[in-house]
Design an enzyme around this catalytic site. Structure first.
Site, PDB file in Angstrom:
ATOM      1  N   LYS A  60       0.846  -1.199   0.000  1.00  0.00           N
ATOM      2  CA  LYS A  60       0.000   0.000   0.000  1.00  0.00           C
ATOM      3  C   LYS A  60       0.878   1.244   0.000  1.00  0.00           C
ATOM      4  O   LYS A  60       0.643   2.198  -0.737  1.00  0.00           O
ATOM      5  CB  LYS A  60      -0.927  -0.001   1.232  1.00  0.00           C
ATOM      6  CG  LYS A  60      -2.087  -0.974   1.084  1.00  0.00           C
ATOM      7  CD  LYS A  60      -2.845  -1.199   2.378  1.00  0.00           C
ATOM      8  CE  LYS A  60      -3.915  -2.266   2.172  1.00  0.00           C
ATOM      9  NZ  LYS A  60      -4.603  -2.686   3.386  1.00  0.00           N
TER      10      LYS A  60
ATOM     11  N   GLN B 231      -4.959  -1.304   9.599  1.00  0.00           N
ATOM     12  CA  GLN B 231      -4.858  -2.632   8.976  1.00  0.00           C
ATOM     13  C   GLN B 231      -5.479  -3.696   9.887  1.00  0.00           C
ATOM     14  O   GLN B 231      -5.138  -3.786  11.067  1.00  0.00           O
ATOM     15  CB  GLN B 231      -3.383  -2.956   8.687  1.00  0.00           C
ATOM     16  CG  GLN B 231      -3.158  -4.264   7.971  1.00  0.00           C
ATOM     17  CD  GLN B 231      -3.735  -4.281   6.550  1.00  0.00           C
ATOM     18  OE1 GLN B 231      -3.608  -3.312   5.807  1.00  0.00           O
ATOM     19  NE2 GLN B 231      -4.369  -5.377   6.192  1.00  0.00           N
TER      20      GLN B 231
ATOM     21  N   ASP C 155     -11.266   2.919   3.873  1.00  0.00           N
ATOM     22  CA  ASP C 155     -11.690   1.525   3.755  1.00  0.00           C
ATOM     23  C   ASP C 155     -13.202   1.396   3.582  1.00  0.00           C
ATOM     24  O   ASP C 155     -13.697   0.315   3.256  1.00  0.00           O
ATOM     25  CB  ASP C 155     -11.286   0.749   5.023  1.00  0.00           C
ATOM     26  CG  ASP C 155     -10.057  -0.111   4.796  1.00  0.00           C
ATOM     27  OD1 ASP C 155      -9.777  -0.420   3.623  1.00  0.00           O
ATOM     28  OD2 ASP C 155      -9.387  -0.464   5.784  1.00  0.00           O
TER      29      ASP C 155
END
Ligand code: NAP
Length: 280
Positions: free
Chosen positions: A51, A95, A118
């Protein structure tokens, strides 16, 4: 037809690069993405590294904040609160999975919905399911973009989704409903999965079961998007038996090289969307 997710993700990243050059000229600033990584989970470490790499490649200011497994919940919540207030940060991602002593819901709820790259915050989930503008989870968004590459008009198509997770199945269903698909969501208690699949014009497989979907489960000419990433003795495998299904499907994503690359590209795209919201 094999849907080349790697190539399509690359094209998307090129578009994003151009947008960021425009932002630099217009706003004299670029989007910023902060990723919080807790613990030493090897898969999470690889995802976060990728990422960061791709964010930097397209010109996003990216930082990773690392905490040990033992970090307490308050420290993480305080950090999120500071990042929420920081104008240089457009997007925040924590995460997953998290260590057991940290409450996932509390963490997700703490992120400002407009910085929720997200798309997991209840405000974004609610907006998506109400058909309003929202941040959309990266993997289903990636699947949707791949689907649109092979089928422009999804109206009236019967989509069967395997899996009902908040991460994949449910948001995928909302995206396809918005496109006027007829959507069937299946899960581990579904009685006759094979027959459900056989009725599908579109299959989205997100179950985490290697090669679950067989050739005789798929209608000739269906489009098959394989979200699964399963580590097996034969290497990485999807939820679809690629060898069998590619003989009957009109189009299919491979694993690896299908949905995976799109997930990260969509994270970058979501970060840019958050930046735009903040500057609008
Ligand atoms: P998850 O949270 O474990 O959910 C799996 C879903 O599949 C559940 O709804 C479960 O049903 C259902 N299921 C499991 N076994 C089944 C079976 N035999 N028949 C029918 N349904 C079944 O998984 P997830 O996080 O959504 O991830 C799914 C897969 O996608 C995994 O392989 C994961 O590694 C992969 N993934 C890929 C990406 C990417 O970028 N390509 C991103 C995220 C995840 P119940 O609800 O009844 O338990």
């Amino acid at each position: 037809m094999i849907i080349d997710g790697k190539k399509i993700a690359e094209e998307l990243r090129e578009e994003l690069k151009k947008k960021i050059i425009e932002f630099k000229a217009t706003y004299k600033s670029v989007p910023g993405l902060t990723v919080i990584l807790i613990g030493e989970d090897p898969a999470s470490k690889i995802y976060v590294k990728n990422k960061e790499k791709y964010a930097k490649d397209v010109g996003i200011n990216s930082e990773v904040i690392k905490y040990p497994d033992s970090v307490d919940e308050k420290t993480v919540l305080d950090k999120i609160s500071n990042l929420n207030k920081d104008k240089k940060i457009s997007g925040i991602l924590v995460q997953l999975p998290l260590p057991k002593h940290i409450n996932k819901k509390k963490i997700i709820d703490a992120i400002l919905p407009n910085k929720d790259v997200d798309g997991f915050h209840p405000v974004n989930v609610g907006n998506l399911s109400s058909g309003y503008e929202s941040k959309v989870p990266c993997t289903p968004l990636g699947c949707y973009l791949l689907l649109r590459k092979v089928e422009k008009d999804l109206k009236g198509k019967h989509a069967v989704i395997l899996g009902r997770s908040n991460l994949n199945g449910k948001p995928m269903a909302q995206l396809l409903l918005k496109e006027n698909c007829t959507v069937t969501i299946t899960h581990s208690k579904t009685k006759d999965l094979k027959n459900e699949c056989k009725r599908a014009d579109i299959i989205i497989a997100a179950v985490g079961q290697p090669k679950l979907v067989k050739g005789d489960w798929v209608k000739k000419g269906a489009i098959v998007i394989d979200v699964g990433i399963n580590k097996t003795a034969n290497g990485l495998e999807g939820d679809v038996d690629f060898k069998e299904v590619s003989k009957v499907a009109k189009a299919i994503t491979p694993v690896p090289g299908g949905v995976g690359p799109m997930t990260i590209a969509c994270l970058l795209s979501n970060t840019i969307e958050c930046f735009k919201t903040a500057n609008s």
